[in-house]
Design an enzyme around this catalytic site. Structure first.
Site, mmCIF file in Angstrom:
data_model
loop_
_atom_site.group_PDB
_atom_site.id
_atom_site.type_symbol
_atom_site.label_atom_id
_atom_site.label_comp_id
_atom_site.label_asym_id
_atom_site.label_seq_id
_atom_site.Cartn_x
_atom_site.Cartn_y
_atom_site.Cartn_z
ATOM 1 N N GLY A 1 -13.979 -14.760 35.979
ATOM 2 C CA GLY A 1 -14.084 -13.722 36.888
ATOM 3 C C GLY A 1 -15.136 -12.889 36.136
ATOM 4 N N CYS A 2 -15.758 -11.687 36.982
ATOM 5 C CA CYS A 2 -16.434 -11.258 37.740
ATOM 6 C C CYS A 2 -16.733 -9.918 35.590
ATOM 7 C CB CYS A 2 -16.864 -9.999 37.949
ATOM 8 S SG CYS A 2 -15.437 -9.180 38.995
ATOM 9 N N TYR A 3 -15.065 -8.876 35.307
ATOM 10 C CA TYR A 3 -14.713 -8.792 34.393
ATOM 11 C C TYR A 3 -14.849 -9.537 33.401
ATOM 12 C CZ TYR A 3 -13.488 -4.713 37.649
ATOM 13 O OH TYR A 3 -13.773 -3.541 38.294
#
Length: 180
Positions: free
Chosen positions: A151-153
């Site tokens: 994911g992005c985080y």
């Protein structure tokens, strides 16, 4: 040319992935699957910004031999819980799978269940997934049958911390990530 199928092509991640693949010189999209409400409609009708890039009908999500015979790799850009039901079938058919959902990001089934409040339904496959950060796992990704897209985080957190941890410039016990 790598022949690609996208399950979940009508969702946010699937549509963005499709946009990337339309410009990739070594990828050819063979089919797009999405929810029944999208079935039979042209993807550019559903998402006008794709007009001129791809002209293809969306089919309902049913992974039969006909569909699997047309692709080398399948991306699952599906709601949580759906990919874990699809991935075993893909791998049994000899297809590579790249999961964009969160279903294969955590390889420990107990940790997965703690975070997602549901048991994982594809534990053997879960344990074979390679975390899809090429900056850290490039060689493993090349050989993988199942890639779990981060994911992005986690991506920004891991990539910013990895060099510091490698050089022992920070104490891992002191790391706090406050992402919003």
């Amino acid at each position: 040319m790598i022949k690609v199928g996208i399950v979940g092509a009508g969702g946010y991640a699937g549509v963005n992935l499709l946009g990337i693949l339309c410009g990739h010189p070594n990828a050819k999209v063979a089919w797009l699957m999405s929810e029944p409400a999208h079935a039979g409609k042209n993807i550019a009708q559903l998402f006008p910004h794709l007009k001129g890039f791809i002209d293809m009908p969306v089919i309902e999500t049913k992974l039969g031999e006909k569909e699997l015979g047309k692709v080398d790799v399948v991306f699952t850009a599906t709601p949580h819980g759906m990919a874990m039901a699809l991935i075993p079938k893909l791998l049994q058919a000899g297809k590579k799978a790249i999961d964009i959902s969160a279903d294969f990001r955590i390889t420990d089934p107990k940790v997965f269940e703690a975070w997602y409040a549901t048991p994982h339904k594809a534990v053997p496959e879960l344990k074979t997934a390679v975390y899809g950060l090429p900056e850290l796992y490039k060689e493993a990704i090349k050989e993988a049958e199942l890639i779990a897209n981060p994911g992005c985080y986690p991506t920004v957190s891991i990539l910013s911390l990895a060099p510091l941890l490698k050089e022992k410039l920070i104490d891992p016990e002191t790391i706090i990530i406050d992402a919003k």
